[in-house]
Design a protein around this motif. Sequence first.
Motif, PDB file in Angstrom:
ATOM      1  N   VAL A 276      -2.252   4.066  -4.019  1.00 36.08           N
ATOM      2  CA  VAL A 276      -3.221   4.564  -4.996  1.00 36.08           C
ATOM      3  C   VAL A 276      -3.923   3.390  -5.681  1.00 36.08           C
ATOM      4  O   VAL A 276      -3.610   2.226  -5.427  1.00 36.08           O
ATOM      5  N   ARG A 277      -4.860   3.727  -6.547  1.00 36.04           N
ATOM      6  CA  ARG A 277      -5.692   2.735  -7.239  1.00 36.04           C
ATOM      7  C   ARG A 277      -4.817   1.668  -7.921  1.00 36.04           C
ATOM      8  O   ARG A 277      -3.797   1.987  -8.523  1.00 36.04           O
ATOM      9  N   ASN A 278      -5.241   0.424  -7.839  1.00 34.99           N
ATOM     10  CA  ASN A 278      -4.515  -0.662  -8.499  1.00 34.99           C
ATOM     11  C   ASN A 278      -4.356  -0.373  -9.998  1.00 34.99           C
ATOM     12  O   ASN A 278      -5.236   0.236 -10.604  1.00 34.99           O
ATOM     13  N   ARG A 279      -3.282  -0.899 -10.555  1.00 34.42           N
ATOM     14  CA  ARG A 279      -2.960  -0.660 -11.966  1.00 34.42           C
ATOM     15  C   ARG A 279      -4.142  -0.977 -12.891  1.00 34.42           C
ATOM     16  O   ARG A 279      -4.472  -0.219 -13.774  1.00 34.42           O
ATOM     17  N   ASP A 280      -4.819  -2.133 -12.658  1.00 32.97           N
ATOM     18  CA  ASP A 280      -5.918  -2.494 -13.582  1.00 32.97           C
ATOM     19  C   ASP A 280      -7.272  -1.992 -13.088  1.00 32.97           C
ATOM     20  O   ASP A 280      -8.312  -2.383 -13.622  1.00 32.97           O
ATOM     21  N   LEU A 281      -7.252  -1.143 -12.067  1.00 31.82           N
ATOM     22  CA  LEU A 281      -8.447  -0.451 -11.553  1.00 31.82           C
ATOM     23  C   LEU A 281      -9.416  -1.345 -10.774  1.00 31.82           C
ATOM     24  O   LEU A 281     -10.359  -0.850 -10.174  1.00 31.82           O
ATOM     25  N   HIS A 282      -9.204  -2.666 -10.778  1.00 36.21           N
ATOM     26  CA  HIS A 282     -10.129  -3.552 -10.063  1.00 36.21           C
ATOM     27  C   HIS A 282      -9.641  -3.848  -8.659  1.00 36.21           C
ATOM     28  O   HIS A 282      -8.444  -3.911  -8.412  1.00 36.21           O
ATOM     29  N   PHE A 283     -10.602  -4.093  -7.758  1.00 37.22           N
ATOM     30  CA  PHE A 283     -10.273  -4.694  -6.467  1.00 37.22           C
ATOM     31  C   PHE A 283      -9.670  -6.065  -6.768  1.00 37.22           C
ATOM     32  O   PHE A 283     -10.103  -6.759  -7.682  1.00 37.22           O
ATOM     33  N   LEU A 284      -8.666  -6.455  -5.984  1.00 36.27           N
ATOM     34  CA  LEU A 284      -7.998  -7.729  -6.259  1.00 36.27           C
ATOM     35  C   LEU A 284      -7.839  -8.530  -4.973  1.00 36.27           C
ATOM     36  O   LEU A 284      -7.228  -8.074  -4.006  1.00 36.27           O
ATOM     37  N   CYS A 285      -8.420  -9.730  -4.971  1.00 40.85           N
ATOM     38  CA  CYS A 285      -8.292 -10.626  -3.817  1.00 40.85           C
ATOM     39  C   CYS A 285      -7.687 -11.930  -4.314  1.00 40.85           C
ATOM     40  O   CYS A 285      -8.313 -12.656  -5.084  1.00 40.85           O
ATOM     41  N   LYS A 286      -6.446 -12.214  -3.916  1.00 39.40           N
ATOM     42  CA  LYS A 286      -5.831 -13.497  -4.282  1.00 39.40           C
ATOM     43  C   LYS A 286      -4.552 -13.695  -3.467  1.00 39.40           C
ATOM     44  O   LYS A 286      -4.039 -12.765  -2.858  1.00 39.40           O
ATOM     45  N   HIS A 287      -4.043 -14.932  -3.479  1.00 38.97           N
ATOM     46  CA  HIS A 287      -2.763 -15.192  -2.834  1.00 38.97           C
ATOM     47  C   HIS A 287      -1.641 -14.656  -3.709  1.00 38.97           C
ATOM     48  O   HIS A 287      -1.677 -14.816  -4.933  1.00 38.97           O
ATOM     49  N   VAL A 288      -0.662 -14.021  -3.107  1.00 38.71           N
ATOM     50  CA  VAL A 288       0.523 -13.564  -3.847  1.00 38.71           C
ATOM     51  C   VAL A 288       1.758 -14.063  -3.106  1.00 38.71           C
ATOM     52  O   VAL A 288       1.655 -14.585  -1.989  1.00 38.71           O
ATOM     53  N   TYR A 289       2.915 -13.913  -3.743  1.00 34.51           N
ATOM     54  CA  TYR A 289       4.178 -14.262  -3.075  1.00 34.51           C
ATOM     55  C   TYR A 289       4.923 -12.989  -2.699  1.00 34.51           C
ATOM     56  O   TYR A 289       4.907 -12.002  -3.431  1.00 34.51           O
ATOM     57  N   LEU A 290       5.567 -13.049  -1.537  1.00 36.55           N
ATOM     58  CA  LEU A 290       6.349 -11.913  -1.038  1.00 36.55           C
ATOM     59  C   LEU A 290       7.769 -12.378  -0.781  1.00 36.55           C
ATOM     60  O   LEU A 290       7.983 -13.452  -0.209  1.00 36.55           O
ATOM     61  N   ARG A 291       8.737 -11.557  -1.178  1.00 33.84           N
ATOM     62  CA  ARG A 291      10.117 -11.881  -0.844  1.00 33.84           C
ATOM     63  C   ARG A 291      10.535 -11.031   0.344  1.00 33.84           C
ATOM     64  O   ARG A 291      10.341  -9.809   0.338  1.00 33.84           O
ATOM     65  N   VAL A 292      11.079 -11.683   1.354  1.00 33.88           N
ATOM     66  CA  VAL A 292      11.529 -10.963   2.546  1.00 33.88           C
ATOM     67  C   VAL A 292      12.865 -10.303   2.211  1.00 33.88           C
ATOM     68  O   VAL A 292      13.830 -10.969   1.835  1.00 33.88           O
ATOM     69  N   GLU A 293      12.914  -8.974   2.336  1.00 36.32           N
ATOM     70  CA  GLU A 293      14.103  -8.221   1.928  1.00 36.32           C
ATOM     71  C   GLU A 293      15.044  -7.918   3.089  1.00 36.32           C
ATOM     72  O   GLU A 293      16.248  -7.789   2.894  1.00 36.32           O
ATOM     73  N   GLN A 294      14.508  -7.770   4.286  1.00 32.95           N
ATOM     74  CA  GLN A 294      15.322  -7.418   5.454  1.00 32.95           C
ATOM     75  C   GLN A 294      14.833  -8.225   6.653  1.00 32.95           C
ATOM     76  O   GLN A 294      13.627  -8.433   6.794  1.00 32.95           O
ATOM     77  N   THR A 295      15.748  -8.628   7.497  1.00 35.63           N
ATOM     78  CA  THR A 295      15.324  -9.409   8.669  1.00 35.63           C
ATOM     79  C   THR A 295      15.759  -8.770   9.985  1.00 35.63           C
ATOM     80  O   THR A 295      15.498  -9.324  11.049  1.00 35.63           O
ATOM     81  N   ASP A 296      16.370  -7.584   9.907  1.00 36.28           N
ATOM     82  CA  ASP A 296      16.835  -6.924  11.139  1.00 36.28           C
ATOM     83  C   ASP A 296      15.750  -6.017  11.717  1.00 36.28           C
ATOM     84  O   ASP A 296      16.023  -4.894  12.118  1.00 36.28           O
ATOM     85  N   THR A 297      14.514  -6.515  11.708  1.00 36.23           N
ATOM     86  CA  THR A 297      13.411  -5.673  12.196  1.00 36.23           C
ATOM     87  C   THR A 297      12.527  -6.484  13.135  1.00 36.23           C
ATOM     88  O   THR A 297      12.559  -7.725  13.112  1.00 36.23           O
ATOM     89  N   PRO A 298      11.723  -5.778  13.945  1.00 34.80           N
ATOM     90  CA  PRO A 298      10.800  -6.487  14.856  1.00 34.80           C
ATOM     91  C   PRO A 298       9.763  -7.311  14.103  1.00 34.80           C
ATOM     92  O   PRO A 298       9.104  -8.154  14.691  1.00 34.80           O
ATOM     93  N   PHE A 299       9.594  -7.056  12.797  1.00 31.76           N
ATOM     94  CA  PHE A 299       8.489  -7.650  12.050  1.00 31.76           C
ATOM     95  C   PHE A 299       8.927  -8.825  11.173  1.00 31.76           C
ATOM     96  O   PHE A 299       8.092  -9.564  10.677  1.00 31.76           O
TER      97      PHE A 299
ATOM     98  N   GLY B 210      -3.948  -0.491  -3.603  1.00 30.41           N
ATOM     99  CA  GLY B 210      -2.757  -1.032  -2.949  1.00 30.41           C
ATOM    100  C   GLY B 210      -1.487  -0.768  -3.723  1.00 30.41           C
ATOM    101  O   GLY B 210      -0.431  -1.323  -3.423  1.00 30.41           O
ATOM    102  N   CYS B 211      -1.596   0.095  -4.726  1.00 34.24           N
ATOM    103  CA  CYS B 211      -0.435   0.402  -5.571  1.00 34.24           C
ATOM    104  C   CYS B 211       0.440   1.417  -4.838  1.00 34.24           C
ATOM    105  O   CYS B 211       0.066   2.585  -4.706  1.00 34.24           O
ATOM    106  N   TYR B 212       1.604   0.949  -4.362  1.00 34.49           N
ATOM    107  CA  TYR B 212       2.452   1.834  -3.568  1.00 34.49           C
ATOM    108  C   TYR B 212       3.126   2.862  -4.470  1.00 34.49           C
ATOM    109  O   TYR B 212       3.714   2.509  -5.492  1.00 34.49           O
ATOM    110  N   PHE B 213       3.036   4.119  -4.052  1.00 28.98           N
ATOM    111  CA  PHE B 213       3.663   5.183  -4.821  1.00 28.98           C
ATOM    112  C   PHE B 213       4.492   6.080  -3.904  1.00 28.98           C
ATOM    113  O   PHE B 213       4.046   6.447  -2.814  1.00 28.98           O
ATOM    114  N   ALA B 214       5.716   6.388  -4.354  1.00 32.46           N
ATOM    115  CA  ALA B 214       6.521   7.402  -3.670  1.00 32.46           C
ATOM    116  C   ALA B 214       7.409   8.044  -4.718  1.00 32.46           C
ATOM    117  O   ALA B 214       7.672   7.444  -5.774  1.00 32.46           O
TER     118      ALA B 214
END
Lengths: 742, 237
Positions: free
Chosen positions: B103-126, B145-149
Amino acid sequence: MNEPAITPEIIAKHGLTPDEYERIQKILGRDPNFTELGVFSVMWSEHCSYKNSKPELRKFPTTGDTVLVKAGEENAGVIDVGDGWAVAFKMESHNHPSAVEPFQGAATGVGGIIRDIFTMGARPVFNLNSLRFGDIRGDSAEARTNRRLFAGVVSGIAHYGNCIGIPTIGGEVYFDESYSGNPLVNVFCLGVLKHEEIARGAASGIGNPVFYVGAETGRDGLAGAAFASRDLTEESKQDRPAVQVGDPFREKLLLEACLELLASGCVAGIQDMGAAGLTCSTCETASRGGTGVEIDLALVPKRETGMTPYETLLSESQERMLVIVKKGQEDSVRQIFEKWDLPYAEIGTVKDDGFMRVKENGVTVVEIPARSLADEAPIYNREVSEKNLPAPFDAATLPETDVTTALVSLMSHPSLASKRWVWRQYDHMVRLGATVLPGSDAAVFIVREANKILAATSDCNAIYCRLDPREGAKVAVAEAARNLACSGAVPLAVTDNLNFGNPHKPENFLMLREAVEGLAEACREFNTPVTGGNVSLYNESPNGTIDPTPTVGMVGQIADMKHVTTQAFKAAGDVILLLGNLGDEIGGSHYLKVVHGQKAGLPPRLDYATEKALHNGVREIIRKGLVQSAHDLSEGGIAVAVAESSLSAKPALGASIDLGSTGLRPDVALFNESQSRIIVSVTSENAAEAESVLKSLGVPVQRIGTVNSTGTLQIAADGKSYSWQLSDLETAWGETIGKLME
Amino acid sequence: MKFAVLRFPGSNCDQDCIHALSTFPGTEADYVWHKDTSLGGADVVVVPGGFSYGDYLRTGSIARFSPIMKTVKEFAAAGGLVIGICNGFQILCESGLLPGALVRNRDLHFLCKHVYLRVEQTDTPFTNASTKGAVLNVPVAHGEGCYFADDETLKRLNAEGRVLVRYCDAQGQVSDASNPNGSKENIAGICNEGRNVFGLMPHPERACDPFLGSTDGSVIFQSLLNWPTSPLRKSAA
């Protein structure tokens, strides 16, 4: 047909003078009908005909070894970049639409310039934009309006550019009260193509069918070109229907379809429908081809019913193209349009009689010699007022000023503050080319398909231009070239966007003439031909005329990735060199404006020999691998430049500077804007070699300090020392715009 | 290894994916038009970023009706590898291949920038070429890009180790401050139950070239290339 009768009022409403109407009668040998009057009105508007500026525009240098398509020949100029590759680029304004409806005004500006580029057969690879707004600070109704315009324009540009997948990689944004209510939105697009892929906008080949492709025609943007050629008034809001609505998704399909179409070899000529829509594209292609074009409006895909010929011809609905197809290839063309789910229709044929003939269901509604519309608009030599330059600014008239707070004021002024809030809304990374991210002296982009490294920048200091348009324009070109040099690039060519006030006022026309002559002279000096651009006059709002703003878009080329250089300091211990002199010109400076509320004095002078030696010098030490960072000195002088290099580092790096004994007031020493100056950082091992190379090239150079990791910026001059915490400067510089806009 | 990069009307990272893949030895990458119904014998399907159908309705919501998506669903059901990036992630969610929504980003703007990701699982093809807890510097570029479930789904995703990457800071700390768009639990990418379909908002294809500021994204593509011979593959099977 139920068309209004032609009365003097109707003629005046169309922006045509009695003399111009007489000229129309002479051309036709009869009175025009209402639709024909509309056609003449848009084609002879300043926006389409440049009738007020043409004699001035002829002063630009337009030729050179690398020029493949000259200014004015086609939709955009084309420049050779080697190995059979070329670039097409152009800048265009959408000021008036953006004043009235900022989101769609800016979005359709981007759409229009992109179409100009792929019409040339080039794949658009990046965009820049140059924006000007009124003051966005404070709680006044005016500031709120300016914030709304700024936010709307930025999101409109983001909406269109991001969706179509063309990165917006740089540009400039300035804020000044003269743009209150009349923002400037100048958008730039660059595309890449092979030499043999250059497409032409000529209706060639008698009997060839004429196809319409793209969005259906509606009533939106009726006569927008005529609207753009008037002053903005209180009533302009009622002109909102004159602003078009953009659909970047449609344009993406149109872009892919047109490039596929051009590659198929079925196309004899192609032209986008921008200002003046169907009217302009038919008469211009006919005029260029030395032919005639006949179309039937009943065949044009429409999204509304009951549209009159007048409305259909003058609509500026977006995302439409006119394609002249080689006879016999119609089926291949249809297949491509169908693949991309685009509406299309065969609407006419190329004729040999030189007429733009428009029918509706077989009945002729317009019959005008095409050339008279496209190339024979009246041309005016407007009256100019007498030139009157301000005296050099006497700094002794200023109160004593605390330079420590002055630097913070400068860094937090929206014009100088980081534009992070803006460019994070633009997808600047798509197409995998942005090797220097927005915020440095010039944007640097790797064009993957051509394996070329390009640098691009847009520049204009409008305060200088207001005080001395000729010198200000020269400085705009010099600064653009300097920005490119700091990035490691050699300038190739220029596109310009001339934003001025109503040309009927002699003081405005003087500014236009002075600025054009300044630009022309400087472009000759820097060997950068003008490949095209745009003129936007009538930039006036109830508040008055804008500061004259001849925006320069310059493109350069970098030979090797190793030469790509940014403004950010790289490592503690590096030596900081000042290339050029300390300077002392404070007239027209941002310091005077921001801290003392004055736009006054003679702006800094430009010396070509000094400036060119400087560019060659910095490029030479970059090529020799001696440079860690390079940053040109512009608004805010040496203090702002050093602070920007500090804060651009990740993480920020401090600096300790000593300017020695300058004999100047501290504010003049720190903030003067004398031209032809660059700061570079070099490793301590390379410092001596860099200095000796520069000296041998005749560039004055001095060691003024070192980069450090103390978290502070320190500047000493004449025995006094001033210091700032980087964290305070970062708050002032990095967060100002975001906070104002929250 | 053969990659099929889907092209919907409005895809705009398709050329970038082809380019990035071409820099890995042993890859072959081709476009597949959305009106096609064959994947041409590809080993991996890439659903690239962009604005499919303009994203005027809901991001990814029309692309799922394209003829090729029926084939992709069958391919995934048979265990074929599918990676959806940005708009591709949105399309996979809309198609029901992955749970949740963007869904819509929290601050409502399109956002283009570098971010950091932490790898949580490594038992996958990806992610098998990475290490658990590794921090990747990869750009994002999205407005939605706001993930919702719902809580139930989040619980399952966590319990089954299906959150593969989360937004974090440079030190790998997951916090609200390191969440660029307001995603639930800083989720940047998830996989399906079968662990053969992966969707993520960040753009690994934009972080495979030192000239673009980071090569951390290449670990995702390298993982795919390593997968056929990975010891993890046997344990997963």
